[in-house]
Each structure stands twice: as structure tokens, then as C-alpha cells.
Design an enzyme around this catalytic site. Structure first.
Site, PDB file in Angstrom:
ATOM      1  N   HIS A  82       0.843  -1.192   0.000  1.00  0.00           N
ATOM      2  CA  HIS A  82       0.000   0.000   0.000  1.00  0.00           C
ATOM      3  C   HIS A  82       0.877   1.240   0.000  1.00  0.00           C
ATOM      4  O   HIS A  82       1.881   1.304   0.699  1.00  0.00           O
ATOM      5  CB  HIS A  82      -0.905   0.011   1.230  1.00  0.00           C
ATOM      6  CG  HIS A  82      -2.101   0.889   1.074  1.00  0.00           C
ATOM      7  ND1 HIS A  82      -3.310   0.430   0.624  1.00  0.00           N
ATOM      8  CD2 HIS A  82      -2.268   2.211   1.277  1.00  0.00           C
ATOM      9  CE1 HIS A  82      -4.172   1.415   0.579  1.00  0.00           C
ATOM     10  NE2 HIS A  82      -3.563   2.529   0.968  1.00  0.00           N
ATOM     11  N   ASP A 161     -14.178   2.911   6.797  1.00  0.00           N
ATOM     12  CA  ASP A 161     -13.095   3.645   6.122  1.00  0.00           C
ATOM     13  C   ASP A 161     -13.566   4.164   4.767  1.00  0.00           C
ATOM     14  O   ASP A 161     -13.220   5.272   4.355  1.00  0.00           O
ATOM     15  CB  ASP A 161     -11.859   2.754   5.937  1.00  0.00           C
ATOM     16  CG  ASP A 161     -10.804   3.483   5.108  1.00  0.00           C
ATOM     17  OD1 ASP A 161     -10.283   4.506   5.600  1.00  0.00           O
ATOM     18  OD2 ASP A 161     -10.537   3.087   3.961  1.00  0.00           O
ATOM     19  N   ARG A 168     -13.179  12.576   3.730  1.00  0.00           N
ATOM     20  CA  ARG A 168     -11.903  13.277   3.953  1.00  0.00           C
ATOM     21  C   ARG A 168     -11.385  13.867   2.647  1.00  0.00           C
ATOM     22  O   ARG A 168     -10.790  14.944   2.620  1.00  0.00           O
ATOM     23  CB  ARG A 168     -10.873  12.313   4.562  1.00  0.00           C
ATOM     24  CG  ARG A 168     -11.167  11.980   6.018  1.00  0.00           C
ATOM     25  CD  ARG A 168     -10.311  10.810   6.498  1.00  0.00           C
ATOM     26  NE  ARG A 168      -8.903  11.065   6.324  1.00  0.00           N
ATOM     27  CZ  ARG A 168      -8.017  10.148   5.934  1.00  0.00           C
ATOM     28  NH1 ARG A 168      -8.381   8.916   5.659  1.00  0.00           N
ATOM     29  NH2 ARG A 168      -6.762  10.456   5.803  1.00  0.00           N
ATOM     30  N   SER A 183      -6.610   4.365   8.440  1.00  0.00           N
ATOM     31  CA  SER A 183      -7.279   4.079   7.169  1.00  0.00           C
ATOM     32  C   SER A 183      -6.537   2.958   6.431  1.00  0.00           C
ATOM     33  O   SER A 183      -7.134   1.973   5.986  1.00  0.00           O
ATOM     34  CB  SER A 183      -7.317   5.363   6.325  1.00  0.00           C
ATOM     35  OG  SER A 183      -7.586   5.083   4.980  1.00  0.00           O
ATOM     36  N   LYS A 187      -7.630  -1.385   6.359  1.00  0.00           N
ATOM     37  CA  LYS A 187      -7.906  -2.094   5.103  1.00  0.00           C
ATOM     38  C   LYS A 187      -6.957  -3.280   4.938  1.00  0.00           C
ATOM     39  O   LYS A 187      -7.351  -4.336   4.466  1.00  0.00           O
ATOM     40  CB  LYS A 187      -7.730  -1.142   3.912  1.00  0.00           C
ATOM     41  CG  LYS A 187      -8.889  -0.177   3.781  1.00  0.00           C
ATOM     42  CD  LYS A 187      -8.726   0.739   2.603  1.00  0.00           C
ATOM     43  CE  LYS A 187      -7.623   1.728   2.796  1.00  0.00           C
ATOM     44  NZ  LYS A 187      -7.918   3.097   2.474  1.00  0.00           N
TER      45      LYS A 187
HETATM   46  N1  URA Z   1      -4.303   6.004   1.613  1.00  0.00           N
HETATM   47  C1  URA Z   1      -5.318   5.467   2.333  1.00  0.00           C
HETATM   48  O1  URA Z   1      -5.740   4.349   2.106  1.00  0.00           O
HETATM   49  N2  URA Z   1      -5.853   6.215   3.301  1.00  0.00           N
HETATM   50  C2  URA Z   1      -5.414   7.440   3.602  1.00  0.00           C
HETATM   51  O2  URA Z   1      -5.931   8.042   4.505  1.00  0.00           O
HETATM   52  C3  URA Z   1      -4.355   7.995   2.845  1.00  0.00           C
HETATM   53  C4  URA Z   1      -3.819   7.245   1.842  1.00  0.00           C
END
Ligand code: URA
Length: 434
Positions: A82, A161, A168, A183, A187
């Protein structure tokens, strides 16, 4: 428990109790808390932060706000990756096929664009036919058969989320270490992979503007991974300038294909090889990181990684003919060349401004409901450190109207600063945290 009291408590710098955090996540998930109150709380968190306990609780509550994926049906060690988000950051679509072609199993759930940064799911949807919403059985079957699949945050995975992320994005509340950490890690925990590679970006185009902040974020996420028994490695990488040349969805897919064919920009290629090597190492397909680097390089040179991307795209319903012949992609009809206003060396190519220019062109969202123009975006011909002559082309803009191009051009000019000497060279990977 009243939401307005929770907002006030955070606004005044208090720490929320576990019960209050759970109530917020529950109310977010079942939509009993309206968007404006959630947005107000997000803004209060941006200003006041959260303790490590609050962040860990928020992460767990969001991870369990919906379904979790059981990847025990996948043979072998699964590795997820990620990025905290960047401009021109198309690395996932390069490194996932590299790692998979080296035997690593990658079951990846990706996000959409956020603020001025792009998202892998939006990029993939620029490939005609590509499905990013895929059910669990099919997802696992593609991972077992092809070795990798990249889908959107599907169905009911981390619904809390999903809601907060979208809010956001349009309320100026992305840049907060606890909100980003929770966040991302919620995930990753829900998505079920055994190992996690995090690309924590730092610089003008990243949500973390200083290396110190990026380090805090990286350590916080690695620690959350440790607490839940998922081995997590974070690389802190440079995002002070856009990565590669393309910014925009179809344009970035074209650059992904060039990179997997060994003809990509040098910075993007080097970054992808390092990230892919870390995935291969985490996936236990190489005994040392040096051996993993050699495997990643070989996967590109042999064409195996490009072939893997095509297989993955086909398995997800996409038309791989577009990857084999990228001239088939439909780019936006209005194109405008941006020229250097003076001679000199580019000492700053502000990635955030360039990302915002791409949103103005239609490559990102201005509101939750905005539709993306997949063919819109920017191709940079020059980047930080390059020497230019006055009048030389520094970028080409793509949009569906001349007005959008004109507005984006102003932003783009503001993004570049010229000087007599090149800036000091910055390593692409600044730190590795495990
Ligand atoms: N990537 C994400 O999944 N969440 C965030 O808050 C910022 C970047």
C-alpha cells in the site's frame, strides 16, 4: 453517547475512550451519524491528533466494521502493498505483476484517488472492460490461478473507512497521521494478507511533507502490523517531484506498460524494482534482498512481468490488447503544450501543485460525485533536476476543454522553479523501517 460531545471533546484536545471510538465507527457504518458531524470530527482529529491507543482502537474498529477476507485458501505466503499516496504513483501496477511473476501471491485491494493523489482503482478502470469489483470466490480463484489480482475495496470491506475516506477527500481532512495510519492499516488487516509492504511517501506531493512525519507514520503502521501479527515493512520514499512522467489515469497505464517493457522513466523503474524486491523478499521467494532485486530485474527483462500484467487484466475482464498496443487508449481531445518561461535548471517541480493541476484537467475528483475523465492528465517532458531552454516544452496537458487546460497551465507554471544550478540529488528510497 452524543456525537456533538465527542466532537467537542476532540476539538478541545481530549482523548476519546474506546467506547466513544467504537460508537463513532458504528454510527459511521450504519449511517446514523450524518456526514457533517463525521467531517467535523475528522477536522478536529486533524488539528488535535490521536494517541497511539486511540489510533490502534480506530484501526481495529474500522477493520471489523464489515467483512474480513480469509486468504487461507491461497497457496503460499500472501503479500500486500500500500502506498500512502503520491502524484504519478503507478508503482502498484508495475510491482504486483513483477512479484507475482516471481511466485509471490498478491491479493490486493486498492483505493481510488484521494485529494491531489491518484488511485490504482481509477487507473485500472481506464482499461476497457476491466472489472475492479469482484466477488470473494472469483478474487481468490484469480489469485491462485494467475498469482495476482488487484480489485477495489470490495463490497462490505471496511465500510467505515470507505465512508470516511470519501468524506476526507473533499473536506480537507486527509493530512493527519492517525487518520492515514488507521485508514491504511484497517484495510490491510481486513484484506487478510500475511505480509504487508508500505510505501510511505514524503515530500511536496505526499501527505507527509517532512521525513520526520513520514517516519512517525511509518513506525505507527509497522507497530499496528506487529500488534495484529502481520509482518509489516515500510519504505520511506521520495515524493518531492512526480514519479515518472505521466499523471492521469490512462496516461499512467501507458507508462506502466512502458516500464514493464524496460522502457520506463529511470526514477519510476528504480523505485519499482526496489519495491518489488521487498515484496519478493517478504514473500520468501528470495533469501536476501540482493537476490530479490536480481529476480525483479530479470522478471522485467524476460518479459514475464509484462505478460503477468496482461494475464491479470484479462482475468479481470480487461482488454489486454490496449496494453500490448497502448496507442489504442483514448486520450482527451484538447492538448496543450506548456513551455518553460526561462532557461535554467528545474530546482522544484512541486508534486502537489502538479497533482492539483491534473485534478483541474479532470483526472481526479473535485467532489465525491465527480466523474473522472480517464484520458485527462499531464505528461511531463522535464522534471526536477533537468536543464531547459526558454520556450522548450516542459509538459503536455490533456483535457476535454481549452478552459480546463488554461486553468491547469497556470497551476503548472506555479509548480516549477528555475535556478542556475541543479538541486542536490535526493535518494529515491530514504529509509526502510521494519
Ligand atoms: N491512503 C489510504 O488508504 N488512506 C489514507 O488516509 C491515505 C492514503
Amino acid at each position: 453517547m452524543h456525537m456533538v460531545d465527542i466532537i467537542r471533546k476532540k476539538r478541545d484536545g481530549g482523548a476519546l475512550s474506546d467506547a466513544e471510538i467504537d460508537a463513532v465507527v458504528r454510527g459511521c457504518t450504519d449511517s446514523s451519524i450524518p456526514d457533517y458531524q463525521l467531517s467535523a470530527l475528522m477536522m478536529a482529529i486533524c488539528f488535535q491528533g490521536m494517541t497511539a491507543r486511540e489510533t490502534a482502537r480506530l484501526t481495529r474498529a474500522m477493520a471489523h466494521s464489515g467483512d474480513t477476507v480469509d486468504l487461507s485458501g491461497v497457496d503460499g505466503v500472501t503479500v500486500d502493498k500500500h502506498s500512502t499516496g503520491g502524484v504519478g504513483d503507478k508503482t502498484s501496477l508495475v510491482i504486483v505483476p513483477i512479484a507475482a511473476s516471481c511466485g509471490v501471491k498478491v491479493a490486493k485491494m486498492s483505493g481510488r484517488g484521494l485529494g491531489h493523489t491518484g488511485g490504482t482503482v481509477d487507473k485500472m478502470e481506464s482499461i476497457p472492460g476491466m472489472r475492479t469489483a469482484i466477488g470473494r470466490e472469483e478474487f481468490l480463484s484469480i489469485v491462485n490461478r494467475v498469482g495476482c489480482a488487484v480489485i477495489g475495496q470490495s463490497g462490505n470491506l471496511c465500510p467505515a473507512d470507505k465512508k470516511l475516506y470519501a468524506l476526507r477527500d473533499v473536506t480537507g481532512t486527509v493530512e493527519s497521521i492517525p487518520l492515514i495510519a488507521s485508514s491504511i492499516m484497517s484495510k490491510k488487516i481486513a484484506a487478510g494478507s500475511d505480509r504487508i509492504l508500505l510505501d510511505v511517501k514524503v515530500g511536496s506531493g505526499a501527505f507527509m511533507k517532512t521525513q520526520a512525519d513520514a517516519e512517525v507514520l511509518a513506525r505507527e503502521m509497522v507497530e499496528i502490523g506487529r500488534q495484529v501479527g502481520r509482518r509489516t515493512v515500510a519504505l520511506i520514499t521520495d515524493m518531492d517531484r512526480p514519479l515518472g512522467c505521466a499523471v492521469g489515469n490512462a496516461l499512467e497505464i501507458i507508462e506502466v506498460c512502458e516500464t514493464l517493457r524496460g522502457q520506463g522513466p529511470a526514477d519510476l523503474t528504480a523505485m519499482c524494482l526496489e519495491l518489488a524486491a521487498n515484496m519478493i523478499y517478504l514473500g520468501e521467494k528470495a533469501g536476501t534482498i540482493e537476490a530479490a532485486r536480481a529476480m525483479a530485474q530479470n522478471a522485467v527483462e524476460s518479459g514475464a512481468a509484462f505478460q503477468k500484467l496482461c494475464e491479470m487484466v484479462e482475468a479481470q475482464g480487461g482488454d489486454s490488447a490496449y496494453l500490448r498496443d497502448t496507442a489504442r487508449f483514448r486520450l482527451s481531445p484538447v492538448q496543450r503544450t506548456v513551455r518553460a518561461p526561462q532557461s535554467g535548471c528545474i530546482v522544484r517541480a512541486d508534486a502537489e501543485q502538479i497533482g492539483r493541476a491534473s485534478v483541474l484537467l479532470g483526472a481526479g475528483r473535485e467532489t465525491k460525485e465527480s466523474a473522472i475523465d480517464f484520458g485527462a492528465g499531464i505528461v511531463l517532458h522535464k522534471n526536477k533536476g533537468d536543464r531547459v531552454e526558454a520556450g522548450e516544452a516542459i509538459a503536455t496537458l490533456y483535457a476535454d476543454s481549452a478552459e480546463k487546460c488554461a486553468e491547469a497551465e497556470k497551476r503548472l507554471h506555479a509548480a516549477f522553479t528555475f535556478g542556475a544550478e541543479p538541486p542536490a540529488e535526493q535518494p529515491l528510497v530514504l529509509e526502510r523501517i521494519e
